[in-house]
Design a protein around this motif. Structure first.
Motif, short mmCIF file in Angstrom:
data_model
loop_
_atom_site.label_atom_id
_atom_site.label_comp_id
_atom_site.label_asym_id
_atom_site.label_seq_id
_atom_site.Cartn_x
_atom_site.Cartn_y
_atom_site.Cartn_z
N ASN A 53 0.81 -1.21 0.00
CA ASN A 53 0.00 0.00 0.00
C ASN A 53 0.85 1.27 0.00
OD1 ASN A 53 0.81 0.47 2.74
ND2 ASN A 53 -0.85 -0.84 3.47
N GLN A 54 0.18 2.40 -0.15
CA GLN A 54 0.87 3.68 -0.33
C GLN A 54 1.71 4.07 0.89
OE1 GLN A 54 -1.69 6.94 -1.40
NE2 GLN A 54 0.00 8.39 -1.65
N LEU A 55 1.19 3.83 2.09
CA LEU A 55 1.93 4.20 3.30
C LEU A 55 3.24 3.42 3.37
CD1 LEU A 55 2.23 5.64 5.99
CD2 LEU A 55 0.80 3.86 7.05
N THR A 56 3.21 2.14 3.04
CA THR A 56 4.44 1.33 3.06
C THR A 56 5.44 1.84 2.03
OG1 THR A 56 3.03 -0.55 3.62
CG2 THR A 56 5.31 -1.03 3.06
N ILE A 57 4.94 2.22 0.86
CA ILE A 57 5.82 2.77 -0.19
C ILE A 57 6.49 4.04 0.30
CG2 ILE A 57 5.87 3.79 -2.50
CD1 ILE A 57 3.54 1.88 -3.23
N GLN A 58 5.73 4.90 0.96
CA GLN A 58 6.30 6.14 1.49
C GLN A 58 7.37 5.86 2.54
OE1 GLN A 58 2.69 8.01 2.86
NE2 GLN A 58 2.25 8.97 0.87
N LEU A 59 7.11 4.91 3.41
CA LEU A 59 8.08 4.57 4.45
C LEU A 59 9.34 3.95 3.87
CD1 LEU A 59 5.67 3.02 7.12
CD2 LEU A 59 6.86 5.22 7.29
N SER A 60 9.23 3.31 2.71
CA SER A 60 10.39 2.65 2.11
C SER A 60 11.48 3.65 1.73
CB SER A 60 9.97 1.84 0.89
OG SER A 60 9.62 2.67 -0.21
N PHE A 61 11.12 4.87 1.42
CA PHE A 61 12.13 5.87 1.07
C PHE A 61 13.02 6.20 2.28
CE2 PHE A 61 8.94 6.60 -2.24
CZ PHE A 61 9.75 6.64 -3.38
N VAL A 62 12.42 6.18 3.47
CA VAL A 62 13.21 6.39 4.69
C VAL A 62 14.17 5.22 4.89
CG1 VAL A 62 13.12 6.72 7.18
CG2 VAL A 62 11.34 7.72 5.72
#
Length: 285
Positions: free
Chosen positions: A110-119
Motif C-alpha cells: 500500500n501507499q503508506l508502506t511505499i512512502q516509508l520505504s524511502f526512509v
C-alpha cells in the motif's frame, strides 16, 4: 573478464547469515503481532524478502564507503573491494540493483508502506558515511534495522499503532548494544584509521553502556507487550531467557577480548529467536 559472482556473494554477506537473521527477527516480531501469527501472506513474504535484499544492499554500500580504510583493519582486509576482486563500479551497480528489486516488491504493497520505504533506503545509504562524522553510527544502524517494524504494520494493517514504537525502541536499543560489541572487535584498528563508533565513544564505560542498552531493550519489550495485551507467562519467560543470554554476554565482553566480543555479538541471534518464540506462544495462548 568473468563477472565476480563469488566476490559479489561475499560482498552481500550472504556467506554470513547472522546479519540477515538479526534483521529478520524484529521484522518477525512485528509480523507476528500485526498479522496475529499469519505471517505467510504476500505482504509478509514481500517484506521479509525486502529485508534480506536491503541488508545485502547495506553491506555493499558499507564496503564501498569503507574501501579505502578496510585494508588497514585486520578483520576486513580481505573484503572483495579491498582485494580488487570486485570493482567500485560493480559494487555500485549491485547496490542499485538490490534497491530496485526491493522497491519493486514494495510497490506491490500500500501507499503508506511505499512512502516509508524511502526512509529505509535513506537510512541504509547514509549509515556507512556517518562513521566519518559522528561516534553514533550505531544509532543510525539501529534506526535502519528497526525501520522494517513500522513498515510491517503499515503493510499489514494500513496504519502504525502506538505500541509499534515500543517495539521500534526495543530493537533500536538492542541493535546499538550488539553493534557496540561488534565495534569493540575493531576498536584498536578503528582508532588508527579514524573510524568512529560507540565503542570508542563509551571508552572504559563500554560494558556498562551495553548493559544499560540491553536492559532498556527488555524494558521496552515489556512496554510493548503490556500495550499490545501480550504480557503472558510465555512472553515473560522469553524475556527472562533473553536476560540470561545478556548476562552471559556481559561476562564475555568484560575483558574486551576481540574474539569474545565477536562471540557475544553473534549470540544475539539466539536472543532474537527466544523473543520470537515467546511472542508466538503468547499469541497462541
Amino acid at each position: 573478464m568473468p563477472f565476480p559472482w563469488a566476490g559479489i556473494f561475499r560482498l552481500c554477506r550472504l556467506d554470513k547469515p547472522v546479519g540477515i537473521l538479526l534483521l529478520l527477527w524484529p521484522t518477525l516480531w512485528a509480523l507476528l503481532d500485526a498479522a496475529q501469527g499469519l505471517v505467510w501472506s504476500w505482504p509478509a513474504v514481500a517484506l521479509m524478502l525486502g529485508v534480506v535484499l536491503m541488508r545485502s544492499a547495506g553491506c555493499v554500500i558499507n564496503d564501498y564507503a569503507d574501501r579505502h580504510w578496510d585494508g588497514a583493519v585486520a578483520r576486513t582486509k580481505t573484503r572483495p573491494l579491498v582485494t580488487g576482486e570486485v570493482t567500485p563500479k560493480q559494487a555500485l551497480g549491485v547496490f542499485v540493483g538490490l534497491c530496485l528489486v526491493a522497491f519493486a516488491l514494495v510497490l506491490t504493497l500500500n501507499q503508506l508502506t511505499i512512502q516509508l520505504s524511502f526512509v529505509a533506503v535513506a537510512l541504509a545509504t547514509i549509515y556507512p558515511f556517518t562513521k566519518r562524522i559522528t561516534h553514533l553510527p550505531q544509532v543510525v544502524l539501529g534506526a535502519a534495522f528497526s525501520w522494517a517494524i513500522p513498515m510491517v504494520y503499515a503493510a499489514i494493517n494500513g496504519a502504525i499503532p502506538a505500541h509499534a514504537w515500543w517495539l521500534f525502541a526495543a530493537n533500536l536499543a538492542w541493535t546499538v548494544a550488539y553493534d557496540t560489541q561488534y565495534a569493540m572487535v575493531d576498536r584498536a584498528d578503528d582508532l588508527k584509521v579514524g573510524i568512529k563508533s560507540t565503542a570508542i565513544l563509551f571508552g572504559r564505560f563500554d560494558v556498562l553502556a551495553i548493559v544499560m542498552l540491553q536492559l532498556l531493550c527488555l524494558a521496552c519489550l515489556v512496554g510493548f507487550a503490556v500495550s499490545a495485551a501480550l504480557m503472558q507467562v510465555t512472553f515473560a519467560g522469553a524475556l527472562l531467557l533473553a536476560l540470561g543470554l545478556f548476562i552471559w554476554q556481559w561476562q564475555l565482553v568484560r575483558e574486551r577480548q576481540p574474539a569474545a566480543c565477536f562471540l557475544a555479538f553473534r549470540s544475539n541471534n539466539w536472543v532474537g529467536m527466544v523473543i520470537s518464540g515467546g511472542l508466538a506462544l503468547a499469541l497462541v495462548g
